[in-house]
Design an enzyme around this catalytic site. Structure first.
Site, PDB file in Angstrom:
ATOM      1  CD1 TRP A   1      -0.468  -6.438  -3.773  1.00  8.24           C
ATOM      2  CD2 TRP A   1      -0.119  -7.261  -1.590  1.00  8.24           C
ATOM      3  NE1 TRP A   1      -0.298  -7.099  -3.610  1.00  8.24           N
ATOM      4  CE2 TRP A   1       0.002  -8.180  -2.609  1.00  8.24           C
ATOM      5  CE3 TRP A   1       0.084  -7.532  -0.482  1.00  8.24           C
ATOM      6  CZ2 TRP A   1       0.747  -8.910  -2.075  1.00  8.24           C
ATOM      7  CZ3 TRP A   1       0.721  -8.576  -0.006  1.00  8.24           C
ATOM      8  CH2 TRP A   1       0.636  -9.130  -1.011  1.00  8.24           C
TER       9      TRP A   1
ATOM     10  CG  ASN B   1       2.403   0.251   3.690  1.00  7.77           C
ATOM     11  OD1 ASN B   1       2.029  -0.591   3.228  1.00  7.77           O
ATOM     12  ND2 ASN B   1       3.584   1.124   3.669  1.00  7.77           N
ATOM     13  N   GLY B   2       0.356  -1.987   5.872  1.00  9.60           N
ATOM     14  CA  GLY B   2       1.280  -2.641   6.400  1.00  9.60           C
ATOM     15  C   GLY B   2       0.258  -3.711   7.411  1.00  9.60           C
TER      16      GLY B   2
ATOM     17  CE  LYS C   1      10.628 -10.164 -13.955  1.00  8.41           C
ATOM     18  NZ  LYS C   1      11.812 -10.919 -12.772  1.00  8.41           N
TER      19      LYS C   1
ATOM     20  CD  GLU D   1       7.819 -11.449 -11.818  1.00  5.30           C
ATOM     21  OE1 GLU D   1       7.772  -9.892 -10.802  1.00  5.30           O
ATOM     22  OE2 GLU D   1       8.232 -11.446 -12.112  1.00  5.30           O
TER      23      GLU D   1
ATOM     24  CG  HIS E   1      18.956 -36.393  -9.655  1.00  2.00           C
ATOM     25  ND1 HIS E   1      18.952 -37.598  -9.456  1.00  2.00           N
ATOM     26  CD2 HIS E   1      19.335 -35.403 -10.195  1.00  2.00           C
ATOM     27  CE1 HIS E   1      19.988 -37.846  -9.386  1.00  2.00           C
ATOM     28  NE2 HIS E   1      20.595 -36.045  -9.632  1.00  2.00           N
TER      29      HIS E   1
ATOM     30  CD  GLU F   1      14.647 -12.435 -12.971  1.00  2.89           C
ATOM     31  OE1 GLU F   1      13.875 -13.308 -11.831  1.00  2.89           O
ATOM     32  OE2 GLU F   1      14.340 -11.612 -13.493  1.00  2.89           O
TER      33      GLU F   1
ATOM     34  CE  LYS G   1       9.369  -2.056 -10.087  1.00  2.00           C
ATOM     35  NZ  LYS G   1       9.780  -3.575 -10.727  1.00  2.00           N
TER      36      LYS G   1
ATOM     37  NE  ARG H   1       4.543   2.197  -0.853  1.00  2.00           N
ATOM     38  CZ  ARG H   1       5.623   1.950   0.114  1.00  2.00           C
ATOM     39  NH1 ARG H   1       6.631   2.591  -0.520  1.00  2.00           N
ATOM     40  NH2 ARG H   1       5.366   1.146   1.094  1.00  2.00           N
TER      41      ARG H   1
ATOM     42  CB  CYS I   1      -0.684   0.224   1.147  1.00  6.43           C
ATOM     43  SG  CYS I   1      -1.968  -1.629   2.049  1.00  6.43           S
TER      44      CYS I   1
HETATM   45  C1  G6P Z   1       8.196  -7.944  -5.350  1.00  2.64           C
HETATM   46  C2  G6P Z   1       8.355  -7.344  -6.738  1.00  2.64           C
HETATM   47  C3  G6P Z   1       9.632  -7.874  -7.489  1.00  2.64           C
HETATM   48  C4  G6P Z   1      11.320  -7.704  -6.703  1.00  2.64           C
HETATM   49  C5  G6P Z   1      10.834  -8.332  -5.328  1.00  2.64           C
HETATM   50  C6  G6P Z   1      11.928  -8.349  -4.079  1.00  2.64           C
HETATM   51  O1  G6P Z   1       8.371  -8.867  -5.152  1.00  2.64           O
HETATM   52  O2  G6P Z   1       7.202  -8.103  -7.626  1.00  2.64           O
HETATM   53  O3  G6P Z   1      10.274  -7.661  -9.333  1.00  2.64           O
HETATM   54  O4  G6P Z   1      12.245  -8.480  -6.720  1.00  2.64           O
HETATM   55  O5  G6P Z   1       9.850  -7.776  -4.894  1.00  2.64           O
HETATM   56  O6  G6P Z   1      11.648  -6.189  -4.439  1.00  2.64           O
HETATM   57  P1  G6P Z   1      13.083  -5.427  -4.246  1.00  2.64           P
HETATM   58  O7  G6P Z   1      12.619  -3.667  -4.224  1.00  2.64           O
HETATM   59  O8  G6P Z   1      13.495  -4.981  -2.573  1.00  2.64           O
HETATM   60  O9  G6P Z   1      14.278  -5.294  -4.650  1.00  2.64           O
END
Ligand code: G6P
Length: 607
Positions: free
Chosen positions: A74, A98-99, A483, A486, A502, A479, A602, A27, A2
């Site tokens: 969020w 927020n929290g 991606k 996500e 395995h 990764e 994010k 956020r 948030c």
């Molecule tokens: C969220 C974002 C990711 C990011 C992760 C860590 O999950 O969607 O893209 O890698 O947080 O965030 P930071 O700001 O600590 O890199």
């Protein structure tokens, strides 16, 4: 997570609050809301979903008032509907949060027994009721807020206002960040300085346990015991512009295409290309005398850390422990004086990463953090800030921040290798020269966009994808899978190619695409054997390799994406691009919300 905003100003605040919320939408975007006080009365507009819905609501039903608070959500407690959207009211109190209030169930029972009714399923509403109950007992707004704050357990950043006082905002911080902005006869509260950048660059960051009483012409900060505390007022370097997409369809696409430039900026910050050496940026430890380095981070930043483990260990012979921060923070890792800690975070606000940092602080080890926002909490609490120069990253799926983290980490590994006597000056120069070539190769890879878009068309038809890689390409495989899931919501897993036999090999059939990341290197033949195992079971291989690899791969592939031959040290940085492009185009074909995928945010400031 948030985002929260509060303004006590001298022009109608609702449009200003919405403007600030736009900068905080990274956020969370499950719902949004604004409350103001106009003609002595509390008014509120809320809307489920993205901020644009709230804007439409405000267009139809404007809100006046020179004081207000706003929120972009969020969801943690309660589904993302309008009833659960903030601000929440209780009698004369309006609040945004927020929290997570961890003792909310206990407080809710207590308040319900006192006759307070709950309109929403959120944990936040208890805070509004707690304050209202103190007011009802005769406390002043400031005293009522202080008493209520003392009852809260958990993580919170709060902005509170009171019907009947159009010159009072109260903010509080315990965990998630909160900044006070100083204007000319007006004051602001915001989750970060960027939200406030159009209004002021004069910022005071609250520390954990602080709460602040704000009026148009003054503000006072207190600790939880109610003692006044001084916090430094500083000039923010936060940019005030709302970054736009340029001629790209999505922020993610724009950020993918910015990579040659931002990788180059970041490398130049850490490497002196003329001398062929790593720059001696201030660090709170000497690589030469370290026994171990511990790294922790979350999400994509964690995977950048995992890749760097191969570099630090191979080039500098420096043992690295790498952990997901949410695990590290509770693992009670023993630390010794010859250890150092490194944290990696785009936002610099991720709750688990911050808690891990504080654990290390408690253990007395020196701390350096790689962050994209140097003014962030993680930046401020570190002994040294190692910036990535990616610029603002808006797309929720991290792209350019990742390759900039890798650029900084590779440069540091070269510095460590030199400091620990494991590379000669000549070898060091060669590594620096090789790293300097990453932006050029990244530009060349961007030209494969059309071919990758075609591969993505096929990928958008499937339900599961496996990514395989060895060595630094193993974290890169993870990764790639991250991606893809996500932003396209296709189920994907990243595996070490040698681990296929395995377990995951059981999944292989003619419906399972297997994306193999395999530049031609000393273990290329091993990966080819793993591809044979996939092919023998009817699996469809998409191979991402270089010219030498394409010539030597003796396996039939469904597609082969051929990158230029390049030095080994830069492959994780450059190969990240086709992986991002593949996920991007797949998501576009599937019609998902690429920049703001469902359920994600994010910046994750809750556990
Ligand atoms: C969220 C974002 C990711 C990011 C992760 C860590 O999950 O969607 O893209 O890698 O947080 O965030 P930071 O700001 O600590 O890199």
């Amino acid at each position: 997570m948030c985002g929260i905003v509060g303004i006590v100003g001298h022009s109608p605040v609702a449009p200003l609050i919405v403007d600030a919320l736009k900068r905080l939408e990274y956020r969370g975007y499950d719902s949004a809301g604004v409350a103001t006080i106009e003609h002595g009365e509390l008014g509120r507009r809320r809307a489920e979903g993205k901020l644009v819905n709230l804007e439409h609501r405000l267009g139809d039903q404007p809100l006046g008032g020179l004081i207000g608070i706003g929120h972009t959500r969020w969801a943690t407690h309660g589904v993302p509907n309008e009833t659960n959207a903030h601000p929440h009211f209780s009698r004369d109190v309006a609040i945004v949060h927020n929290g997570i209030i961890e003792n909310f169930a206990e407080l809710r029972d207590e308040l319900s027994a006192d006759g307070y009714e709950f309109a929403s399923e959120t944990d936040t509403e208890v805070v509004a009721h707690l304050i209202a109950r103190e007011l009802a007992k005769g406390a002043t707004p400031v005293k009522a807020a202080h008493k209520a704050l003392a009852r809260l357990e958990g993580a919170f950043a709060l902005a509170i206002m009171f019907r009947g006082d159009e010159d009072l905002l109260i903010g509080a911080r315990n965990g998630p960040p909160l900044a006070v902005g100083h204007g000319d006869g007006e004051m602001f509260l915001g989750s970060d300085a960027i939200a406030l950048a159009p209004f002021t660059d004069s910022i005071t960051y609250l520390e954990d346990g602080d709460w602040v009483v704000i009026r148009r012409k003054e503000m006072s900060i207190f600790d939880m015991a109610g003692n006044p505390v001084e916090r430094r007022r500083q000039k923010s370097v936060g940019t005030s512009y709302l970054v736009d997409k340029g001629n790209h369809r999505h922020f993610m696409q724009k950020e993918i295409f910015e990579q040659p430039e931002v990788i180059s900026h970041t490398l130049s910050n850490y490497l002196d290309f003329t001398k062929g050496t790593a720059r001696q940026i201030d660090l709170p430890f000497d690589f030469a005398s370290l026994d171990r380095l511990t790294i922790s981070a979350c999400g994509t930043a964690y995977l950048a850390g995992l890749i760097s483990k191969y570099w630090f260990e191979r080039l500098a012979r420096l043992p690295v422990d790498i952990d997901i921060a949410s695990e590290f923070r509770y693992r009670e890792v023993p630390m010794s004086p010859r250890m150092a800690a490194m944290f990696i975070s785009q936002s610099g606000e991720t709750a688990d990463t911050l808690a891990s940092l504080r654990y290390c602080r408690g253990e007395g080890v020196p701390i350096a953090s790689i962050v994209n926002v140097p003014e962030s909490t993680i930046g401020r609490e570190s002994d040294a800030v190692l910036p990535t120069l990616a610029g603002p990253e808006i797309g929720v799926a991290s792209t350019k921040a990742f390759t900039c983290q890798l650029s900084a980490l590779a440069s540091l590994a070269v510095r460590a290798a030199h400091a620990r006597g494991h590379v000669s000056a000549e070898q060091g120069k060669k590594l620096v020269r090789e790293l300097s070539e990453a932006p050029r190769f990244a530009s060349q890879v961007l030209r494969l966009d059309e071919q990758i878009e075609k591969v993505a068309r096929d990928l958008s038809q499937v339900h599961h994808v496996l990514y395989l890689g060895r060595d630094t390409n193993f974290p890169l495989a993870m990764e790639g899978a991250l991606k893809l899931k996500e932003i396209s919501y296709i189920h994907a897993e990243g595996y070490a190619a040698g681990e296929l036999k395995h377990g995951p090999i059981a999944l292989i059939d003619e419906n399972m695409p297997v994306i193999v990341i395999a530049p031609y290197d000393r273990i290329f033949e091993k990966t080819v054997s793993n591809m044979q195992e996939v092919a023998a079971r009817g699996g469809r291989i998409i191979l991402i390799t270089d010219q030498r690899g394409a010539e030597r791969a003796t396996v039939k592939t469904m597609d082969t994406i051929v990158l230029p031959d390049m030095p080994e040290i830069i492959t994780p940085i450059v190969y990240a691009l086709p992986i991002q492009m593949l996920a991007y185009h797949t998501a576009v074909h599937m019609g998902t919300d690429v920049d703001q995928p469902r359920n994600l945010a994010k910046s994750v400031t809750v556990e």
